[in-house]
Design a protein around this motif. Sequence first.
Motif, short mmCIF file in Angstrom:
data_model
loop_
_atom_site.label_atom_id
_atom_site.label_comp_id
_atom_site.label_asym_id
_atom_site.label_seq_id
_atom_site.Cartn_x
_atom_site.Cartn_y
_atom_site.Cartn_z
N ILE A 28 31.08 29.72 18.72
CA ILE A 28 29.88 29.84 18.13
C ILE A 28 29.01 28.96 18.98
CG2 ILE A 28 28.68 29.16 16.07
CD1 ILE A 28 31.08 29.71 14.49
N LEU A 29 29.43 27.84 19.39
CA LEU A 29 28.53 27.07 20.20
C LEU A 29 28.19 27.89 21.56
CD1 LEU A 29 27.15 24.09 21.06
CD2 LEU A 29 29.35 23.74 22.15
N GLY A 30 29.11 28.50 22.10
CA GLY A 30 28.81 29.17 23.37
C GLY A 30 27.83 30.41 22.98
N HIS A 31 27.98 31.00 21.87
CA HIS A 31 27.42 32.37 21.41
C HIS A 31 25.97 31.89 21.29
CE1 HIS A 31 26.37 35.96 18.90
NE2 HIS A 31 25.46 35.22 18.40
N GLY A 32 25.74 30.61 20.51
CA GLY A 32 24.36 30.26 20.44
C GLY A 32 23.43 29.87 21.40
N GLY A 36 21.37 32.87 21.94
CA GLY A 36 20.05 32.16 21.37
C GLY A 36 19.11 31.52 22.26
N HIS A 37 19.59 30.69 23.11
CA HIS A 37 18.92 29.92 24.02
C HIS A 37 18.71 30.42 25.36
CE1 HIS A 37 20.22 26.96 21.04
NE2 HIS A 37 19.11 26.38 21.17
N GLY A 38 19.47 31.52 25.92
CA GLY A 38 19.24 32.26 27.10
C GLY A 38 19.99 31.72 28.13
N TYR A 39 20.91 30.87 27.98
CA TYR A 39 21.54 30.11 29.06
C TYR A 39 22.74 31.19 29.57
CZ TYR A 39 19.21 25.73 28.23
OH TYR A 39 18.33 24.67 28.03
N TYR A 40 23.23 30.76 30.79
CA TYR A 40 24.41 31.39 31.04
C TYR A 40 25.58 30.52 30.53
CZ TYR A 40 21.50 34.21 34.50
OH TYR A 40 21.03 35.09 35.05
N VAL A 41 26.51 31.28 30.12
CA VAL A 41 27.90 30.10 29.44
C VAL A 41 29.21 30.88 29.79
CG1 VAL A 41 28.62 29.54 27.42
CG2 VAL A 41 26.33 29.59 27.49
N THR A 42 30.03 30.28 30.24
CA THR A 42 31.37 30.75 30.45
C THR A 42 32.12 29.67 29.45
OG1 THR A 42 31.94 29.06 32.16
CG2 THR A 42 31.17 31.25 32.90
N SER A 63 24.40 26.95 32.16
CA SER A 63 23.74 26.65 33.15
C SER A 63 22.44 27.71 32.80
CB SER A 63 24.53 27.08 34.51
OG SER A 63 23.41 26.59 35.62
N SER A 64 21.29 27.50 33.74
CA SER A 64 20.31 27.99 33.56
C SER A 64 20.28 29.31 34.75
CB SER A 64 18.89 27.22 33.95
OG SER A 64 18.75 26.15 32.99
N GLN A 65 21.29 28.82 35.61
CA GLN A 65 21.56 29.88 36.68
C GLN A 65 22.80 30.44 36.57
OE1 GLN A 65 20.63 26.68 37.69
NE2 GLN A 65 18.58 27.08 37.48
N PRO A 66 23.01 31.71 37.32
CA PRO A 66 24.42 32.33 36.93
C PRO A 66 25.49 31.31 37.59
CG PRO A 66 22.86 33.81 38.19
CD PRO A 66 21.97 32.56 38.12
N ILE A 67 26.77 31.28 36.95
CA ILE A 67 27.66 30.34 37.20
C ILE A 67 28.71 30.94 38.26
CG2 ILE A 67 29.54 28.94 35.92
CD1 ILE A 67 27.80 29.12 33.46
N SER A 68 28.88 30.13 39.34
CA SER A 68 29.79 30.35 40.39
C SER A 68 31.21 30.35 40.01
CB SER A 68 29.45 29.97 41.55
OG SER A 68 29.36 28.27 41.66
N TYR A 69 31.57 29.08 39.49
CA TYR A 69 32.81 28.60 39.08
C TYR A 69 32.90 28.59 37.42
CZ TYR A 69 37.39 26.30 39.16
OH TYR A 69 38.89 26.00 38.82
N PRO A 70 33.77 29.32 36.76
CA PRO A 70 33.48 29.18 35.30
C PRO A 70 34.36 27.90 34.59
CG PRO A 70 35.25 30.80 35.97
CD PRO A 70 34.89 30.36 37.08
N PRO A 146 20.55 18.05 24.06
CA PRO A 146 19.15 17.93 24.21
C PRO A 146 18.60 19.29 24.60
CG PRO A 146 20.02 17.28 26.27
CD PRO A 146 21.14 17.19 25.30
N PHE A 147 19.49 20.37 24.57
CA PHE A 147 18.96 21.71 24.79
C PHE A 147 19.48 22.59 23.79
CE2 PHE A 147 22.78 20.69 27.38
CZ PHE A 147 23.82 21.54 27.00
#
Length: 203
Positions: A28-32, A36-42, A63-70, A146-147
């Motif tokens: 659920i945290l990752g989903h949000g 919801g917030h528009g971050y890249y999440v693994t 991350s705000s950018q694509p994640i290279s190492y998950p 904070p985000f």
Amino acid sequence: MKTPQDLHRFEIRLSGTGGQGIITLGRILGHGLALGHGYYVTQTQSYGPEARGGASRSDLVVSSQPISYPKTENVDMLVALSQEACYAYYRYIKPGGVLVVDTSLVRQTPSNLFLGLPFTDMTTKKIKTPQAMNVVVLGALTRLLPFAEQRVMKQALRENLPPKILDLNMKAFQLGYSEAKKHWPDHAAWGERVPSEEENALA
């Protein structure tokens, strides 16, 4: 309303024992954070040898950018909901990172610099449904990070939980958020400071 944050890489480890809802909390945290917030999440997860009572862990990289190492390497935030998890994973916290513990179950911490709330006891006494403890934690983390926005995380709950248990979990979320607001200091910038012992939450 929190100021949007540009994240290079923020690592979170949620840990405890089977039956505490760690994996659901991570999902659920990752989903949000992602939808919801528009971050890249693994999100990666691991279970102990038993479904209930064994070790359980959910790791997120945000991350705000694509994640290279998950996978997580040095975490910015460790959430330890059992004594064993606290001892096992404390060494992975990076300098300036934050330790969050369930003071109902974690009686000893490797450092006196931590943020704690009695999540298990709070849930039992005020929500009266022990299985909602993970959502109490979600509410507290939403206040702390904070985000993360309260409105967005509540929507993530609506999108991930069955309607019949939604009202109860909304109450659990609000309990965690309110208690964190009451007992934990604001973090203007993550890693800028670690709370003093006096600022730790309920003993």
